[in-house]
Design an enzyme around this catalytic site. Structure first.
Site, PDB file in Angstrom:
ATOM      1  N   CYS A  72      -5.620   4.320   2.728  1.00  0.00           N
ATOM      2  CA  CYS A  72      -5.977   3.005   2.059  1.00  0.00           C
ATOM      3  C   CYS A  72      -7.206   3.196   1.068  1.00  0.00           C
ATOM      4  O   CYS A  72      -8.244   3.693   1.576  1.00  0.00           O
ATOM      5  CB  CYS A  72      -6.391   2.173   3.323  1.00  0.00           C
ATOM      6  SG  CYS A  72      -6.917   0.423   2.992  1.00  0.00           S
ATOM      7  N   CYS A 186      -3.493   1.197  -4.508  1.00  0.00           N
ATOM      8  CA  CYS A 186      -3.381   0.714  -3.004  1.00  0.00           C
ATOM      9  C   CYS A 186      -2.112   1.126  -2.608  1.00  0.00           C
ATOM     10  O   CYS A 186      -1.167   1.188  -3.510  1.00  0.00           O
ATOM     11  CB  CYS A 186      -3.087  -0.843  -3.330  1.00  0.00           C
ATOM     12  SG  CYS A 186      -2.539  -1.823  -1.699  1.00  0.00           S
TER      13      CYS A 186
HETATM   14  N1  DGL Z   1      -3.151  -0.274   1.632  1.00  0.00           N
HETATM   15  C1  DGL Z   1      -4.397  -0.661   1.131  1.00  0.00           C
HETATM   16  C2  DGL Z   1      -4.926  -0.146   0.021  1.00  0.00           C
HETATM   17  O1  DGL Z   1      -4.737   1.228  -0.410  1.00  0.00           O
HETATM   18  C3  DGL Z   1      -4.780  -2.066   1.027  1.00  0.00           C
HETATM   19  C4  DGL Z   1      -3.869  -3.384   1.397  1.00  0.00           C
HETATM   20  C5  DGL Z   1      -5.143  -4.525   2.278  1.00  0.00           C
HETATM   21  O2  DGL Z   1      -5.186  -5.173   1.276  1.00  0.00           O
HETATM   22  O3  DGL Z   1      -5.118  -4.392   3.273  1.00  0.00           O
HETATM   23  O4  DGL Z   1      -5.853  -0.318  -0.576  1.00  0.00           O
END
Ligand code: DGL
Length: 280
Positions: A72, A186
């Site tokens: 993330c 993301c």
């Molecule tokens: N998957 C997450 C990232 O790589 C973010 C998604 C969210 O906003 O929770 O930033």
């Protein structure tokens, strides 16, 4: 058996899990998602730190990993120093792939497509200052793209218009040149890659850092003797499991089984985190 934890706020980390499984065959994987806090992109920095630290306390109390991947960007650009100070096992983060994008661009125009949280981070600014001084960088904080990816994963029809609106600012034309490289900063976004390719105003190179992250994990594990952990097979631990939609749990379990995660369980966090979320 080596135990790897892959963490995200939701389903986005599955784009990393796929690569990690290929790079580390034989390891047991726990996919951990703080779904009660999703989307992290809308949370204050303090709240993201609080939630990720609490999630890892709960993970370690259950079954400590040999290595953890923060799949993330929104969390990695903030919490890695705190996690490393709190735990002895290594953490591998996911941060915007600014350097490869700056190296690959021919037009000199690159875009970083990320959550509003990642776009605001000092860490992201530092990456641009260090690696992309000579290219024109556009930072795009997409407010709803992670949720659109989750909807597509749940099998809902893709909302092309909404996706097109989220990615439009990443496509720039300047002095006869056009954006030719877009960083998927993301982990949710690679899950939409087929849609992104189809909807994009013109073809670009989309950079998904997942294969590089998986290679890094495999090389760290090669240098490390695996700890004595029991094999439980691959599992998913979610801080909240949808119970509002009929058969929400079954649909989610089916989706996760497609990624080799055959067990789904709730990971309760401390009571302090079950109250209302503090947004920015
Ligand atoms: N998957 C997450 C990232 O790589 C973010 C998604 C969210 O906003 O929770 O930033």
């Amino acid at each position: 058996m080596t135990h790897i934890v892959v963490f995200d706020s939701g389903l986005g980390g599955l784009s990393v899990l796929k690569e990690v499984r290929q790079a580390c065959p034989g390891a047991a994987i726990s996919y951990v998602a703080d779904t009660a806090g999703f989307p992290y992109g809308a949370l204050s920095e303090q709240e993201v730190v609080r939630r990720v630290l609490a999630t890892f306390e709960a993970v370690v109390a259950r079954r400590p990993p040999d290595i953890a991947i923060i799949a993330c960007n929104t969390a990695s650009t903030l919490v890695l120093p705190f996690l490393r100070a709190s735990h002895a096992f290594p953490f591998v983060g996911t941060v915007p792939a600014v350097k490869p994008a700056a190296e690959q661009t021919k037009s000199g125009l690159i875009s970083i497509l990320a959550t509003p949280g990642t776009v605001k981070r000092e860490y992201t600014q530092a990456l641009i200052a260090a690696y992309a001084r000579d290219v024109d960088v556009t930072l795009v904080g997409a407010t709803g793209l992670a949720a659109l990816a989750e909807a597509a994963m749940r099998g809902e029809p893709a909302d092309d218009k909404a996706i097109a609106a989220e990615i439009a600012p990443a496509f720039r034309e300047k002095a006869g040149a056009r954006t030719d490289t877009v960083v998927l900063a993301c982990t949710h976004y690679p899950l939409l890659l087929d849609h992104l390719r189809r909807i994009a105003p013109w073809p670009v190179t989309w950079i998904d850092p997942a294969p590089a992250i998986a290679r890094r994990v495999a090389s760290l594990l090669a240098d490390r003797p695996p700890a004595e952990t029991l094999s439980h097979g691959d599992q998913a631990l979610f801080t909240a499991i949808p119970d509002t939609i009929p058969d929400g749990r079954t649909a989610l379990a089916d989706l996760l089984a497609g990624f080799g995660l055959t067990a789904l369980d709730t990971l309760p966090l401390s009571a302090a985190l079950s109250g209302p979320r503090a947004a920015t």
